[in-house]
Design a protein around this motif. Structure first.
Motif, PDB file in Angstrom:
ATOM      1  N   GLN A 108      18.221 -16.861  13.581  1.00 15.37           N
ATOM      2  CA  GLN A 108      19.021 -16.619  14.783  1.00 15.37           C
ATOM      3  C   GLN A 108      19.812 -17.868  15.179  1.00 15.37           C
ATOM      4  O   GLN A 108      20.913 -17.762  15.715  1.00 15.37           O
ATOM      5  N   ASN A 109      19.282 -19.047  14.886  1.00 12.71           N
ATOM      6  CA  ASN A 109      20.018 -20.284  15.151  1.00 12.71           C
ATOM      7  C   ASN A 109      21.254 -20.412  14.270  1.00 12.71           C
ATOM      8  O   ASN A 109      22.198 -21.131  14.613  1.00 12.71           O
ATOM      9  N   VAL A 110      21.255 -19.718  13.134  1.00 10.29           N
ATOM     10  CA  VAL A 110      22.429 -19.698  12.263  1.00 10.29           C
ATOM     11  C   VAL A 110      23.475 -18.729  12.809  1.00 10.29           C
ATOM     12  O   VAL A 110      24.669 -19.036  12.868  1.00 10.29           O
ATOM     13  N   LEU A 111      23.028 -17.555  13.225  1.00 13.63           N
ATOM     14  CA  LEU A 111      23.951 -16.489  13.611  1.00 13.63           C
ATOM     15  C   LEU A 111      24.510 -16.648  15.024  1.00 13.63           C
ATOM     16  O   LEU A 111      25.675 -16.320  15.276  1.00 13.63           O
ATOM     17  N   GLN A 112      23.703 -17.140  15.943  1.00 14.64           N
ATOM     18  CA  GLN A 112      24.107 -17.194  17.351  1.00 14.64           C
ATOM     19  C   GLN A 112      25.391 -17.990  17.587  1.00 14.64           C
ATOM     20  O   GLN A 112      26.296 -17.513  18.290  1.00 14.64           O
ATOM     21  N   LEU A 122      26.866  -9.474  19.006  1.00 16.05           N
ATOM     22  CA  LEU A 122      25.896  -8.683  18.254  1.00 16.05           C
ATOM     23  C   LEU A 122      24.699  -8.337  19.125  1.00 16.05           C
ATOM     24  O   LEU A 122      24.302  -9.113  19.996  1.00 16.05           O
ATOM     25  N   ASN A 123      24.131  -7.169  18.861  1.00 12.85           N
ATOM     26  CA  ASN A 123      22.866  -6.804  19.492  1.00 12.85           C
ATOM     27  C   ASN A 123      21.750  -7.284  18.567  1.00 12.85           C
ATOM     28  O   ASN A 123      21.374  -6.609  17.615  1.00 12.85           O
ATOM     29  N   TYR A 124      21.240  -8.461  18.829  1.00 14.68           N
ATOM     30  CA  TYR A 124      20.311  -9.108  17.908  1.00 14.68           C
ATOM     31  C   TYR A 124      18.994  -8.346  17.759  1.00 14.68           C
ATOM     32  O   TYR A 124      18.297  -8.502  16.758  1.00 14.68           O
ATOM     33  N   ASN A 125      18.672  -7.532  18.735  1.00 15.03           N
ATOM     34  CA  ASN A 125      17.418  -6.778  18.665  1.00 15.03           C
ATOM     35  C   ASN A 125      17.493  -5.604  17.690  1.00 15.03           C
ATOM     36  O   ASN A 125      16.467  -5.052  17.300  1.00 15.03           O
ATOM     37  N   LEU A 136      14.842 -12.090  12.331  1.00 18.34           N
ATOM     38  CA  LEU A 136      15.655 -13.171  12.880  1.00 18.34           C
ATOM     39  C   LEU A 136      14.861 -14.450  13.104  1.00 18.34           C
ATOM     40  O   LEU A 136      15.445 -15.521  13.282  1.00 18.34           O
ATOM     41  N   ASP A 137      13.531 -14.353  13.098  1.00 16.26           N
ATOM     42  CA  ASP A 137      12.728 -15.571  13.228  1.00 16.26           C
ATOM     43  C   ASP A 137      12.387 -16.171  11.861  1.00 16.26           C
ATOM     44  O   ASP A 137      11.531 -17.042  11.747  1.00 16.26           O
ATOM     45  N   ILE A 139      23.827 -13.956   3.328  1.00 20.16           N
ATOM     46  CA  ILE A 139      23.198 -13.243   4.434  1.00 20.16           C
ATOM     47  C   ILE A 139      24.010 -11.976   4.693  1.00 20.16           C
ATOM     48  O   ILE A 139      25.220 -12.050   4.929  1.00 20.16           O
ATOM     49  N   ILE A 140      23.357 -10.829   4.632  1.00 16.75           N
ATOM     50  CA  ILE A 140      24.049  -9.556   4.823  1.00 16.75           C
ATOM     51  C   ILE A 140      23.553  -8.926   6.117  1.00 16.75           C
ATOM     52  O   ILE A 140      22.343  -8.750   6.312  1.00 16.75           O
ATOM     53  N   ILE A 141      24.489  -8.600   7.007  1.00 15.28           N
ATOM     54  CA  ILE A 141      24.158  -8.024   8.310  1.00 15.28           C
ATOM     55  C   ILE A 141      24.653  -6.585   8.357  1.00 15.28           C
ATOM     56  O   ILE A 141      25.814  -6.304   8.057  1.00 15.28           O
ATOM     57  N   LYS A 142      23.758  -5.680   8.755  1.00 12.72           N
ATOM     58  CA  LYS A 142      24.135  -4.262   8.861  1.00 12.72           C
ATOM     59  C   LYS A 142      23.726  -3.716  10.211  1.00 12.72           C
ATOM     60  O   LYS A 142      22.842  -4.243  10.861  1.00 12.72           O
TER      61      LYS A 142
END
Length: 265
Positions: free
Chosen positions: A215-219, A226-229, A242-243, A262-265
């Protein structure tokens, strides 16, 4: 994938798990009768281009098209030959049907020449040099060319091409990335490629604290967009939370071309 088991696994076991991800690839030509599909095991961390020569040689009996006209699609979406399969197809241990095309290549698909193997080799080393520039800055040439010989570099590429990850491959690989320096450097630049909604974002993430998570990378990149949850995230084809510790990205989750995908869907 749970973080705790990953942390308990050895470097060799994690690499083996990543490298052995595969699916059964079934390559077909649509709307043409009596053509036998080309079927083979496809490894998720390889570029699709590595399979082009075999695909072309199989279908040349049915077509007189040039090698450079070949491209693939999956679920009506073009497959880029120079981006690992795990970015484009989220399947493991399944049969995956891909369509082979010899005409009307989409404009967003990177062209390939008649000498497919040379194109793949050039792309691999281009990626590796880019990753080293991110990791080492102006010292990148020294890290590559004074660490391993040209012959060793090509052996490394050939092992990646052959999917032969014997100890010698990682002997060369670890020399380039010099994992012993992780204990010496207070800050470390990680070459990262993030794929989201069909787009690639290339970044350097500077690891300042061993406790940092994904999450420190993406934030800093996406902030509140983004809805991180609810994110579905995988790294080199393995699903993570994310942890997930960023330090593992450095030591284990680097693709053979030098990037952490890193792939985000």
């Amino acid at each position: 994938m749970d973080n705790q088991p990953l942390e308990e696994m050895s470097l060799e076991d994690i690499r083996k798990q990543i490298n052995e991800q595969s699916f059964l690839g079934k390559f077909i030509i649509q709307d043409v009768e009596d053509i036998i599909p080309f079927v083979c095991i496809v490894y998720n961390n390889k570029y699709p281009g590595f399979y082009f020569e075999s695909i072309y040689n199989h279908f040349i009996r049915y077509s007189n098209k040039a090698r450079s006209s070949l491209w693939l699609s999956f679920n009506d979406q073009p497959i880029q030959w120079h981006i690992p399969f795990f970015v484009q197809i989220d399947r493991i241990n399944e049969e995956v049907e891909m369509v082979v095309h010899f005409k009307k290549r989409p404009e967003n698909v990177l062209p390939i020449s008649e000498n497919i193997q040379v194109d793949i080799k050039n792309r691999y080393f281009w990626n590796l040099k880019q990753a080293c520039m991110i990791r080492y800055g102006h010292k990148w040439e020294r890290q590559i060319f004074q660490t391993i010989t040209i012959e060793q570099q090509y052996k490394m590429f050939q092992n990646y091409s052959d999917h032969n990850y014997r100890p010698q491959f990682y002997e060369f690989f670890d020399k380039i990335w010099d994992l012993t320096m992780l204990k010496k450097e207070q800050q470390l630049s990680i070459p990262i490629r993030i794929f989201i909604d069909g787009n690639m974002i290339q970044r350097s993430h500077v690891l300042k604290d061993a406790k940092e998570t994904l999450q420190n990378v993406l934030q800093p990149i996406f902030e509140d967009s983004l809805n991180y949850n609810e994110l579905n995230v995988n790294v080199l084809g393995l699903q993570v939370n994310l942890d997930f510790p960023v330090r593992l990205l450095v030591s284990t989750f680097i693709n053979p071309d030098g990037f952490c995908y890193i792939i985000i869907k």
